[in-house]
Design an enzyme around this catalytic site. Structure first.
Site, PDB file in Angstrom:
ATOM      1  N   TRP A 198       0.750  -1.030   0.006  1.00 43.97           N
ATOM      2  CA  TRP A 198      -0.069   0.078  -0.015  1.00 43.97           C
ATOM      3  C   TRP A 198       1.051   1.319  -0.052  1.00 43.97           C
ATOM      4  O   TRP A 198       0.359   2.286  -0.190  1.00 43.97           O
ATOM      5  CB  TRP A 198      -0.875   0.047   1.195  1.00 43.97           C
ATOM      6  CG  TRP A 198      -1.889  -1.004   1.176  1.00 43.97           C
ATOM      7  CD1 TRP A 198      -1.887  -2.007  -0.003  1.00 43.97           C
ATOM      8  CD2 TRP A 198      -3.247  -1.437   2.173  1.00 43.97           C
ATOM      9  NE1 TRP A 198      -3.172  -2.794   0.360  1.00 43.97           N
ATOM     10  CE2 TRP A 198      -3.773  -2.588   1.751  1.00 43.97           C
ATOM     11  CE3 TRP A 198      -3.373  -0.910   3.469  1.00 43.97           C
ATOM     12  CZ2 TRP A 198      -4.781  -2.882   2.348  1.00 43.97           C
ATOM     13  CZ3 TRP A 198      -4.478  -1.437   3.970  1.00 43.97           C
ATOM     14  CH2 TRP A 198      -5.170  -2.534   3.545  1.00 43.97           C
ATOM     15  N   LYS A 199       1.996   1.147  -0.077  1.00 42.76           N
ATOM     16  CA  LYS A 199       3.006   2.189   0.152  1.00 42.76           C
ATOM     17  C   LYS A 199       2.621   3.503   1.059  1.00 42.76           C
ATOM     18  O   LYS A 199       2.133   3.077   2.092  1.00 42.76           O
ATOM     19  CB  LYS A 199       3.289   2.663  -1.197  1.00 42.76           C
ATOM     20  CG  LYS A 199       3.687   1.576  -2.325  1.00 42.76           C
ATOM     21  CD  LYS A 199       4.196   1.790  -3.639  1.00 42.76           C
ATOM     22  CE  LYS A 199       4.709   1.072  -4.084  1.00 42.76           C
ATOM     23  NZ  LYS A 199       5.162   1.141  -5.729  1.00 42.76           N
ATOM     24  N   HIS A 242      12.670  -2.771  -1.201  1.00 45.07           N
ATOM     25  CA  HIS A 242      11.921  -2.423  -2.391  1.00 45.07           C
ATOM     26  C   HIS A 242      12.704  -1.455  -2.901  1.00 45.07           C
ATOM     27  O   HIS A 242      13.541  -0.600  -2.315  1.00 45.07           O
ATOM     28  CB  HIS A 242      10.686  -1.744  -1.708  1.00 45.07           C
ATOM     29  CG  HIS A 242       9.804  -1.472  -2.730  1.00 45.07           C
ATOM     30  ND1 HIS A 242       9.846  -0.215  -3.683  1.00 45.07           N
ATOM     31  CD2 HIS A 242       8.645  -1.936  -3.360  1.00 45.07           C
ATOM     32  CE1 HIS A 242       9.158  -0.335  -4.358  1.00 45.07           C
ATOM     33  NE2 HIS A 242       8.198  -1.204  -4.288  1.00 45.07           N
ATOM     34  N   GLU A 264      12.088   1.512  -3.956  1.00 50.32           N
ATOM     35  CA  GLU A 264      11.882   2.813  -3.495  1.00 50.32           C
ATOM     36  C   GLU A 264      12.729   3.319  -2.360  1.00 50.32           C
ATOM     37  O   GLU A 264      13.199   4.125  -1.976  1.00 50.32           O
ATOM     38  CB  GLU A 264      10.330   3.118  -3.346  1.00 50.32           C
ATOM     39  CG  GLU A 264       9.747   3.043  -4.720  1.00 50.32           C
ATOM     40  CD  GLU A 264       8.234   2.803  -4.678  1.00 50.32           C
ATOM     41  OE1 GLU A 264       7.515   2.819  -3.515  1.00 50.32           O
ATOM     42  OE2 GLU A 264       7.710   2.590  -5.595  1.00 50.32           O
ATOM     43  N   GLY A 292       4.911   1.070 -10.938  1.00 51.28           N
ATOM     44  CA  GLY A 292       4.136   2.398 -11.023  1.00 51.28           C
ATOM     45  C   GLY A 292       3.942   2.915 -12.535  1.00 51.28           C
ATOM     46  O   GLY A 292       3.482   4.106 -12.411  1.00 51.28           O
ATOM     47  N   SER A 295       3.561  -3.073 -11.782  1.00 54.10           N
ATOM     48  CA  SER A 295       2.134  -3.179 -12.836  1.00 54.10           C
ATOM     49  C   SER A 295       1.241  -4.238 -12.954  1.00 54.10           C
ATOM     50  O   SER A 295       0.618  -4.325 -13.966  1.00 54.10           O
ATOM     51  CB  SER A 295       2.467  -2.100 -14.032  1.00 54.10           C
ATOM     52  OG  SER A 295       2.989  -0.889 -13.993  1.00 54.10           O
ATOM     53  N   GLY A 349       1.492  -3.142  -6.284  1.00 59.13           N
ATOM     54  CA  GLY A 349       1.217  -1.909  -5.652  1.00 59.13           C
ATOM     55  C   GLY A 349       0.140  -1.079  -5.941  1.00 59.13           C
ATOM     56  O   GLY A 349      -0.824  -1.514  -5.223  1.00 59.13           O
ATOM     57  N   GLY A 350      -0.049  -0.250  -6.925  1.00 59.20           N
ATOM     58  CA  GLY A 350      -1.316   0.400  -7.288  1.00 59.20           C
ATOM     59  C   GLY A 350      -2.659  -0.407  -7.165  1.00 59.20           C
ATOM     60  O   GLY A 350      -3.534   0.195  -6.743  1.00 59.20           O
TER      61      GLY A 350
HETATM   62  P1  PGA Z   1       3.102  -1.248  -8.845  1.00 60.72           P
HETATM   63  O1  PGA Z   1       4.067  -1.259  -7.665  1.00 60.72           O
HETATM   64  O2  PGA Z   1       2.053  -2.629  -8.734  1.00 60.72           O
HETATM   65  O3  PGA Z   1       2.154  -0.008  -8.507  1.00 60.72           O
HETATM   66  O4  PGA Z   1       3.877  -1.241 -10.273  1.00 60.72           O
HETATM   67  C1  PGA Z   1       4.462  -2.577  -7.359  1.00 60.72           C
HETATM   68  C2  PGA Z   1       5.463  -2.430  -6.118  1.00 60.72           C
HETATM   69  O5  PGA Z   1       6.251  -1.298  -6.129  1.00 60.72           O
HETATM   70  O6  PGA Z   1       5.744  -3.335  -5.346  1.00 60.72           O
END
Ligand code: PGA
Length: 245
Positions: free
Chosen positions: A9-10, A93, A95, A166, A205, A226-227
């Site tokens: 969920w970041k 991750h 990020e 993302g 994605s 993620g999203g």
């Molecule tokens: P995303 O992110 O599905 O939004 O591309 C994946 C993630 O960073 O784990």
């Protein structure tokens, strides 16, 4: 082993939104055979864990510190995540690696701390667009695996090409097949028989529309989402694709 579908969920959701999202996932989780985990911000782990009580959906953190306690302002220790109700934690991750300068060595230390606290780590690896353009993707991922995973390793690996996170650009099934076969080989080389059963997630994605084909690729043991994990119905649709895959 069932596939694992983990939602990252970041830095999204206020508390009430996180609880509602968790309840939405729990409400549709019956009958899904994949293992399910949601990873809210650390601040909401306790509330989300409470909302998920009695459901098959587990909770994870998105990072932890490498020490079990100490003078580390603003950081969160693995035993604190466990204490709040987490059973899993995402580590390394991209990020975190890019925004916080996390190295393979640090990710390895965090992984040891997570396991010591009773958490199952999901250790992320993946190349950037430039690295792939330069033909270095397997070298990069091989180095990350060698540097980030302690021996022995009890956890999950997530392959997340940075350029697919993302961006809406998913790796092709062929790219995923090539990389996951390479990662499997590396895990067996590093860990012997134990490396043959480590789950290797794909992330970047993933959505309901592409989940079934990605999850059917050999050596794909699930998805890190993620999203699309911010919508309970979309996340559940991905989890249902895991069973079919
Ligand atoms: P995303 O992110 O599905 O939004 O591309 C994946 C993630 O960073 O784990």
């Amino acid at each position: 082993m069932p596939q694992l579908i983990a939602g990252n969920w970041k830095m999204h959701c206020l508390a009430a939104e996180a609880i509602a999202l968790a309840k939405g996932v729990a409400a549709g989780a019956q009958g899904i055979t994949a293992d399910l985990v949601v990873c809210p911000t650390a601040l909401h782990i306790a509330a989300v864990a409470q909302a998920l009580q009695g459901s098959p959906v587990a909770v994870g953190g998105q990072d932890c510190h490498q020490s079990k306690q100490g003078a580390h302002t603003g950081d969160i220790a693995a035993p604190m995540l466990r204490d709040a109700g987490a059973a899993w934690v995402i580590l390394g991750h991209s990020e975190r690696r890019h925004n916080h300068g996390e190295t393979d060595e640090l990710v390895r230390e965090k992984t040891l701390a997570a396991v010591a606290a009773g958490l199952t780590p999901i250790v992320c690896v993946g190349e950037t667009a430039d690295q792939r353009a330069g033909g270095q993707e397997t070298d990069i991922v091989g180095w990350q695996l060698a540097g980030s995973l302690p021996k022995p390793f009890s956890g999950v690996v997530a392959y997340e090409p940075v350029w697919a996170i993302g961006t809406g650009k998913t790796a092709t099934d062929e790219d995923v097949a090539t990389m996951h076969a390479f990662i499997r080989e590396e895990l067996v080389r590093q860990f012997g028989d134990a490396g043959a059963i480590i789950r290797i997630l794909y992330g970047g994605s993933v959505k309901a529309a592409n989940a079934a084909s990605l999850l059917a690729v050999p050596h794909v043991g699930g998805a890190l989402v993620g999203g699309a994990s911010l919508n309970a119905q979309e996340f559940l649709a991905i989890a249902r694709a895991a069973q079919a895959g």
